[in-house]
Design a protein around this motif. Sequence first.
Motif, PDB file in Angstrom:
ATOM      1  N   ILE A  34       0.947  -1.071   0.021  1.00  0.00           N
ATOM      2  CA  ILE A  34       0.082   0.196  -0.019  1.00  0.00           C
ATOM      3  C   ILE A  34       1.096   1.321  -0.112  1.00  0.00           C
ATOM      4  O   ILE A  34       1.681   1.331   0.888  1.00  0.00           O
ATOM      5  CB  ILE A  34      -0.975   0.215   1.337  1.00  0.00           C
ATOM      6  CG1 ILE A  34      -1.725  -1.117   1.211  1.00  0.00           C
ATOM      7  CG2 ILE A  34      -1.736   1.020   1.245  1.00  0.00           C
ATOM      8  CD1 ILE A  34      -2.597  -1.386   2.566  1.00  0.00           C
ATOM      9  N   ALA A  35       0.824   1.997  -0.992  1.00  0.00           N
ATOM     10  CA  ALA A  35       1.712   3.242  -1.212  1.00  0.00           C
ATOM     11  C   ALA A  35       0.619   4.358  -1.651  1.00  0.00           C
ATOM     12  O   ALA A  35       0.371   4.768  -2.777  1.00  0.00           O
ATOM     13  CB  ALA A  35       2.766   3.081  -2.115  1.00  0.00           C
ATOM     14  N   LEU A  36       0.181   5.005  -0.469  1.00  0.00           N
ATOM     15  CA  LEU A  36      -0.597   6.121  -0.696  1.00  0.00           C
ATOM     16  C   LEU A  36      -0.648   7.292   0.128  1.00  0.00           C
ATOM     17  O   LEU A  36       0.110   7.167   1.106  1.00  0.00           O
ATOM     18  CB  LEU A  36      -2.377   5.583  -0.603  1.00  0.00           C
ATOM     19  CG  LEU A  36      -2.663   4.549  -1.693  1.00  0.00           C
ATOM     20  CD1 LEU A  36      -3.712   3.733  -1.094  1.00  0.00           C
ATOM     21  CD2 LEU A  36      -2.720   5.184  -3.039  1.00  0.00           C
ATOM     22  N   PRO A  37      -1.437   8.328   0.075  1.00  0.00           N
ATOM     23  CA  PRO A  37      -1.394   9.546   1.148  1.00  0.00           C
ATOM     24  C   PRO A  37      -1.890   9.015   2.360  1.00  0.00           C
ATOM     25  O   PRO A  37      -2.576   8.048   2.539  1.00  0.00           O
ATOM     26  CB  PRO A  37      -2.095  10.558   0.471  1.00  0.00           C
ATOM     27  CG  PRO A  37      -2.418  10.119  -0.966  1.00  0.00           C
ATOM     28  CD  PRO A  37      -2.244   8.820  -1.329  1.00  0.00           C
ATOM     29  N   ALA A  38      -1.093   9.526   3.364  1.00  0.00           N
ATOM     30  CA  ALA A  38      -1.470   9.234   4.986  1.00  0.00           C
ATOM     31  C   ALA A  38      -1.786  10.419   5.460  1.00  0.00           C
ATOM     32  O   ALA A  38      -1.633  11.575   5.152  1.00  0.00           O
ATOM     33  CB  ALA A  38      -0.421   8.420   5.328  1.00  0.00           C
ATOM     34  N   SER A  39      -2.579  10.159   6.750  1.00  0.00           N
ATOM     35  CA  SER A  39      -3.062  11.255   7.506  1.00  0.00           C
ATOM     36  C   SER A  39      -1.906  11.834   8.330  1.00  0.00           C
ATOM     37  O   SER A  39      -1.994  12.665   8.819  1.00  0.00           O
ATOM     38  CB  SER A  39      -4.063  10.525   8.807  1.00  0.00           C
ATOM     39  OG  SER A  39      -3.389   9.440   9.305  1.00  0.00           O
ATOM     40  N   THR A  40      -0.720  11.169   8.040  1.00  0.00           N
ATOM     41  CA  THR A  40       0.531  11.730   8.684  1.00  0.00           C
ATOM     42  C   THR A  40       0.909  12.966   7.837  1.00  0.00           C
ATOM     43  O   THR A  40       1.935  13.526   8.478  1.00  0.00           O
ATOM     44  CB  THR A  40       1.618  10.731   8.910  1.00  0.00           C
ATOM     45  OG1 THR A  40       1.745  10.269   7.395  1.00  0.00           O
ATOM     46  CG2 THR A  40       1.131   9.579   9.802  1.00  0.00           C
ATOM     47  N   SER A  41       0.420  13.246   6.944  1.00  0.00           N
ATOM     48  CA  SER A  41       0.618  14.156   6.028  1.00  0.00           C
ATOM     49  C   SER A  41       2.135  13.913   5.130  1.00  0.00           C
ATOM     50  O   SER A  41       2.979  14.720   4.406  1.00  0.00           O
ATOM     51  CB  SER A  41       0.908  15.415   6.548  1.00  0.00           C
ATOM     52  OG  SER A  41      -0.140  16.199   7.121  1.00  0.00           O
ATOM     53  N   LYS A  42       2.616  12.739   5.118  1.00  0.00           N
ATOM     54  CA  LYS A  42       3.671  12.033   4.583  1.00  0.00           C
ATOM     55  C   LYS A  42       3.251  11.053   3.761  1.00  0.00           C
ATOM     56  O   LYS A  42       2.245  10.422   4.033  1.00  0.00           O
ATOM     57  CB  LYS A  42       4.842  11.481   5.579  1.00  0.00           C
ATOM     58  CG  LYS A  42       5.345  12.622   6.439  1.00  0.00           C
ATOM     59  CD  LYS A  42       6.256  12.203   7.333  1.00  0.00           C
ATOM     60  CE  LYS A  42       6.737  13.236   8.478  1.00  0.00           C
ATOM     61  NZ  LYS A  42       7.369  12.705   9.525  1.00  0.00           N
ATOM     62  N   PRO A  43       3.959  10.399   2.574  1.00  0.00           N
ATOM     63  CA  PRO A  43       3.648   9.307   1.658  1.00  0.00           C
ATOM     64  C   PRO A  43       3.745   8.235   2.850  1.00  0.00           C
ATOM     65  O   PRO A  43       4.600   8.214   3.459  1.00  0.00           O
ATOM     66  CB  PRO A  43       4.585   9.410   0.722  1.00  0.00           C
ATOM     67  CG  PRO A  43       5.124  10.793   0.788  1.00  0.00           C
ATOM     68  CD  PRO A  43       4.956  11.308   1.996  1.00  0.00           C
ATOM     69  N   PHE A  44       2.855   7.296   2.394  1.00  0.00           N
ATOM     70  CA  PHE A  44       2.843   6.159   3.208  1.00  0.00           C
ATOM     71  C   PHE A  44       2.986   4.906   2.423  1.00  0.00           C
ATOM     72  O   PHE A  44       2.716   4.815   1.012  1.00  0.00           O
ATOM     73  CB  PHE A  44       1.393   5.932   3.862  1.00  0.00           C
ATOM     74  CG  PHE A  44       1.260   4.380   4.550  1.00  0.00           C
ATOM     75  CD1 PHE A  44       1.590   4.353   5.758  1.00  0.00           C
ATOM     76  CD2 PHE A  44       0.775   3.195   3.750  1.00  0.00           C
ATOM     77  CE1 PHE A  44       1.375   3.331   6.431  1.00  0.00           C
ATOM     78  CE2 PHE A  44       0.667   2.210   4.546  1.00  0.00           C
ATOM     79  CZ  PHE A  44       1.211   2.176   5.803  1.00  0.00           C
ATOM     80  N   LYS A  45       4.024   3.834   2.723  1.00  0.00           N
ATOM     81  CA  LYS A  45       4.351   2.732   2.139  1.00  0.00           C
ATOM     82  C   LYS A  45       4.015   1.603   3.478  1.00  0.00           C
ATOM     83  O   LYS A  45       4.892   1.738   4.648  1.00  0.00           O
ATOM     84  CB  LYS A  45       5.739   2.614   1.662  1.00  0.00           C
ATOM     85  CG  LYS A  45       5.745   3.330   0.293  1.00  0.00           C
ATOM     86  CD  LYS A  45       7.023   3.053  -0.401  1.00  0.00           C
ATOM     87  CE  LYS A  45       7.072   1.695  -0.957  1.00  0.00           C
ATOM     88  NZ  LYS A  45       8.361   1.597  -1.792  1.00  0.00           N
ATOM     89  N   LEU A  46       3.415   0.467   3.152  1.00  0.00           N
ATOM     90  CA  LEU A  46       3.317  -0.450   4.169  1.00  0.00           C
ATOM     91  C   LEU A  46       4.532  -1.107   4.380  1.00  0.00           C
ATOM     92  O   LEU A  46       4.690  -1.432   5.573  1.00  0.00           O
ATOM     93  CB  LEU A  46       2.130  -1.549   3.495  1.00  0.00           C
ATOM     94  CG  LEU A  46       1.971  -2.739   4.426  1.00  0.00           C
ATOM     95  CD1 LEU A  46       1.181  -2.314   5.743  1.00  0.00           C
ATOM     96  CD2 LEU A  46       0.850  -3.755   3.715  1.00  0.00           C
TER      97      LEU A  46
END
Length: 188
Positions: A34-46
């Motif tokens: 999963i590589a999508l925008p996150a609530s952390t305001s940073k890009p997310f990668k599982l």
Amino acid sequence: MKTLLLSLLLCCSLAHGQALKSGVFDPPRAAPEIALPASTSKPFKLSSLRGKVVVLEFGYTQCPYVCPVSLASLAQARTLLGAAAADVQVVFVTVDPERDTTSHLRSYLAKFDPSFIGIGGTPEQIQGVLKDYGISVSKQPVEGKAGYQLGHSSYLYFVDRRGMLRALMPFGRPAADIAHDLAILLKK
């Protein structure tokens, strides 16, 4: 009290051959990325969470019952784990990208546990993740209102420290069962 409960959970797990209360993936398989925008305001990668046990929940912020109950149970399970909860990451993937922005996810999830990460994206991006995890979603209009509700699969996916899908827990299991399975996976 929390430490005592965690100790009891661990002892019971060891006495029963460390059997998970969830359905298990046998053999375990790699969790789809999963590589999508996150609530952390940073890009997310599982895959960036390797080394932690991850619990994936799929839902939406306007869910009237299932999602808030699951999130509350996950927050309770983290409390039961005590200090070990530092090695657990809850990731909430929206099934409603049209209404759930990452900033909205952040404020919603903070009500349960500020460490929870929310994942958003375009409808096409979210659809790809839902397909990868076998999540079904159906849109249902709300009578007399302009809005809608979503019917969706409601499982907790447990991903081990190596990024492998290990277990799948259906909705409605108590926080103690979630903590039980997390305690076992934290030991592996």
